[in-house]
Write an enzyme that holds these catalytic residues in place. Sequence first.
Site, PDB file in Angstrom:
ATOM      1  N   LYS A 296       1.032  -1.079  -0.026  1.00 53.90           N
ATOM      2  CA  LYS A 296      -0.048   0.257   0.071  1.00 53.90           C
ATOM      3  C   LYS A 296       0.816   1.158   0.083  1.00 53.90           C
ATOM      4  O   LYS A 296       1.402   1.465   0.916  1.00 53.90           O
ATOM      5  CB  LYS A 296      -0.841  -0.054   1.243  1.00 53.90           C
ATOM      6  CG  LYS A 296      -1.747   1.269   1.116  1.00 53.90           C
ATOM      7  CD  LYS A 296      -2.421   1.344   2.353  1.00 53.90           C
ATOM      8  CE  LYS A 296      -3.409   2.723   2.344  1.00 53.90           C
ATOM      9  NZ  LYS A 296      -3.866   3.025   3.654  1.00 53.90           N
TER      10      LYS A 296
ATOM     11  N   GLY B 247      -8.662   9.216   9.321  1.00 57.46           N
ATOM     12  CA  GLY B 247      -9.258   8.979  10.874  1.00 57.46           C
ATOM     13  C   GLY B 247     -10.085  10.183  11.098  1.00 57.46           C
ATOM     14  O   GLY B 247     -10.406  10.380  12.321  1.00 57.46           O
TER      15      GLY B 247
ATOM     16  N   ALA C 195     -10.113   5.767   3.762  1.00 54.79           N
ATOM     17  CA  ALA C 195      -9.867   6.691   4.494  1.00 54.79           C
ATOM     18  C   ALA C 195     -11.271   7.548   4.808  1.00 54.79           C
ATOM     19  O   ALA C 195     -11.720   7.839   3.828  1.00 54.79           O
ATOM     20  CB  ALA C 195      -8.712   7.932   4.336  1.00 54.79           C
ATOM     21  N   GLY C 196     -11.576   8.206   5.930  1.00 56.70           N
ATOM     22  CA  GLY C 196     -12.788   8.975   6.310  1.00 56.70           C
ATOM     23  C   GLY C 196     -13.847   8.212   6.494  1.00 56.70           C
ATOM     24  O   GLY C 196     -14.839   9.177   7.090  1.00 56.70           O
TER      25      GLY C 196
ATOM     26  N   ASN D 173      -9.949   1.574   9.365  1.00 54.33           N
ATOM     27  CA  ASN D 173      -9.170   1.214  10.394  1.00 54.33           C
ATOM     28  C   ASN D 173      -9.534   2.053  11.621  1.00 54.33           C
ATOM     29  O   ASN D 173     -10.300   1.469  12.652  1.00 54.33           O
ATOM     30  CB  ASN D 173      -7.526   1.785  10.162  1.00 54.33           C
ATOM     31  CG  ASN D 173      -6.692   1.360  11.157  1.00 54.33           C
ATOM     32  OD1 ASN D 173      -5.546   1.599  11.343  1.00 54.33           O
ATOM     33  ND2 ASN D 173      -7.059   0.688  12.273  1.00 54.33           N
TER      34      ASN D 173
END
Length: 258
Positions: free
Chosen positions: A99, A160, A186-187, A208
């Site tokens: 990644k 995040g 993300a987000g 995550n």
Amino acid sequence: MAGRTFQSRLMTGSGKFDSFETMRQSLAASGSEIVTVAVRRVQTNAPGHEGLAAALDWQKLWMLPNTAGCQTADEAIRVARLGREMAKLLGQEDNNFVKLEVIPDPKYLLPDPIDTLKAAEQLVKEGFAVLPYINADPVLAKRLEEVGCATVMPLGSPIGSGQGIRNAASIQIIVENAQIPVVVDAGIGTPSEAAYSMELGADALLINTAIAKATDPVAMGRAMGLATEAGRLAYLAGRIPVKTHASASSPTTGQVSH
């Protein structure tokens, strides 16, 4: 993806969990098979990463080494090579996934498009399956596909942040034009946002913080897994058109007249 078949469309991160046991239970509940590991943070024993690589069962999970913490293309290329060696040491001899993250901006953590493309070109030449993290830029996404990346990973909103999908139109353009998997990364903060991302046509998600920092990470892991499945099924089923007026659910024929 990159010649490998996976059953789950949800990828997960390994950072930010309060304990390894919570991480293991949350990932299992999510059904995720691909888990990212921050190579640089593992190698430097950064807080929360001591022993992380050994804490997961890599016979059951596929490691996705990432270049988190790299600010330039050269750094990312070097860390990607270390990640490939780390995967080999943990028993995944044929793992060439990376990644790719190149993030020079410490405040908003937005990826550098120029160095991301530069690093991707070199890593593809070295035989890596490159999964680049990018802004939702359709032109860059196509360029990365053309140089041989295995996926493109546009952000929904800053890492995040839990802001959800702030750029749906751009993600849809990327999806419409891509011949490789599109992974929204993300987000995402809630299962509804995960489902919405899949409804836009994304092939997979990477989540995550929304799992790791939930009040109950294990329950949230399961919720995100289910939402990913539901969103994909909804996309394939095909939603009804949006109308400006009401449309009765029941037929109007056979009504009793006064």
